[in-house]
Design a protein around this motif. Sequence first.
Motif, short mmCIF file in Angstrom:
data_model
loop_
_atom_site.label_atom_id
_atom_site.label_comp_id
_atom_site.label_asym_id
_atom_site.label_seq_id
_atom_site.Cartn_x
_atom_site.Cartn_y
_atom_site.Cartn_z
N ARG A 95 0.94 -48.94 -52.30
CA ARG A 95 1.85 -47.82 -53.07
C ARG A 95 0.67 -46.72 -52.64
O ARG A 95 -0.65 -46.86 -52.60
N PHE A 96 1.08 -45.22 -52.36
CA PHE A 96 0.34 -44.28 -52.24
C PHE A 96 1.20 -43.46 -53.14
O PHE A 96 2.31 -43.30 -53.41
N ALA A 97 0.72 -41.90 -53.22
CA ALA A 97 1.13 -40.68 -53.80
C ALA A 97 1.26 -39.91 -52.66
O ALA A 97 0.54 -39.80 -51.90
N ALA A 98 2.29 -38.79 -52.61
CA ALA A 98 2.49 -37.91 -51.74
C ALA A 98 1.33 -37.10 -51.43
O ALA A 98 1.03 -36.77 -50.39
N THR A 99 0.67 -36.91 -52.41
CA THR A 99 -0.64 -35.89 -52.46
C THR A 99 -1.84 -36.62 -51.82
O THR A 99 -2.60 -35.95 -51.34
N ASP A 100 -1.60 -37.97 -51.46
CA ASP A 100 -2.89 -38.63 -50.91
C ASP A 100 -2.52 -38.29 -49.20
O ASP A 100 -3.72 -38.61 -48.39
N LEU A 101 -1.62 -37.86 -48.67
CA LEU A 101 -1.22 -37.56 -47.36
C LEU A 101 -1.94 -36.47 -46.89
O LEU A 101 -2.08 -35.55 -47.59
N THR A 102 -2.59 -36.45 -45.65
CA THR A 102 -3.16 -35.56 -45.01
C THR A 102 -2.38 -35.20 -43.71
O THR A 102 -1.79 -35.88 -43.42
N ASP A 103 -2.81 -34.08 -43.07
CA ASP A 103 -1.98 -33.87 -41.77
C ASP A 103 -2.21 -34.50 -40.72
O ASP A 103 -1.74 -34.61 -39.62
N ASP A 104 -3.58 -35.27 -40.81
CA ASP A 104 -3.99 -36.09 -39.72
C ASP A 104 -3.72 -37.66 -40.05
O ASP A 104 -4.41 -38.80 -39.53
#
Length: 398
Positions: free
Chosen positions: A105-114
């Motif tokens: 699982r992951f949180a949306a805030t874990d995402l970066t633009d790359d």
Amino acid sequence: MASIPLTLAALSTSAVPGLVVFGVREHESDDGFLSAVIVTEDDDLLVRVPRTQQAEVQQSAELLGLAALTEGPRSRLPFTAPTALGMTRAGDTRAVVTTFLDGARFAATDLTDDAILLQPLAEAIAAIHDLPLTVAQHGGLPVRSAQDLRVLATRLVDRADATRLLPETVRRRWTHVLETPDLWDFAPTMVHGSLDAESIRVEDGSITAVLGWSECGIGDPASDLAWLLAAGTEVLDGVIARYARARNSESLSHLRARAALYHELEVARWLLHGTETHDQAVIDDAVAMLDRMVGTGGALGSAFTEAVAAAPLSSEEVIALLERTPQIDDALSDTAAFEALDEDRMFGVDTDFIEPLHEDGEDAAANGSDGEDADAEHLTEQLTEPLSDEDLPGRPRP
């Protein structure tokens, strides 16, 4: 507590004839369900029993959505969706057994633009939107036109405005987007409807499963992208650019503007949840989030400005969008922003400036459950009868 998984295991054997249980373990779920993972010889299964009426309604809608995803549509998806295997009575409700789809699982805030995950996210969302409309039409799922969706969003803003806790600056911004016809000139697609990071499972940089199909139907493709704004506008832009490569879509700037609107309207839903349940902590949290929107257009202001001015993006512009970092200019100082907020609050308190909602029946806030029932009946009609421009509220404001 130890007896609950065993009880659920017993219910699963009743729901799925011939099922042989080798083991059972607890499963973390939301507060609306009792759940456990059933270990069988071939695979793991999930059994869930709703604890509230709201959870039972959600489960019913999810079963309808999963049933509509027959073998054909499932073969077009680059991930796995759960399969319902059976159900049985459990007291006053029911126990439902589905395949258990696990993964990281992951949180949306874990995402970066790359992030590597942006590409599979874009492909997964595009695949859902490319499903035939007959999936919903033949499966009894909600079918909404662009005008239907515009009306529903307008009513949500009206209801939030009726609480007198919605800053006028924010209300005007939302209304401006809703009253811009070009933004709502789009072709609805199949949508997941409640997509977010919690419903996605990943493994080795790929999306392996998507859960939670209770709001599946024909709707606005932007609604499946709105949750990405929790990670920032750069992440949303990155996914949309990749999404455009995966399918032929409308103007990307219009898509971004509606995604930003849906993202902000979640705060309106949170505010209404607090007022309807009389939860002051929720109300205070929602009001604080609305206050932070005052004095800045945020992601919506930036997206809306570009959507109004821009023509559909070319392939070269899409590539450029991948490397773009939007800048948000705050036009007001902190002091000026809060002065504007005070004026909004005073404006909301003076009832001479508040017009009644234009809905069937009287305002739910003034008439209690009768108003809510009338509103619910009206919303039900929206699922089957497309609405014209004449149905859109057009209130003059002082």
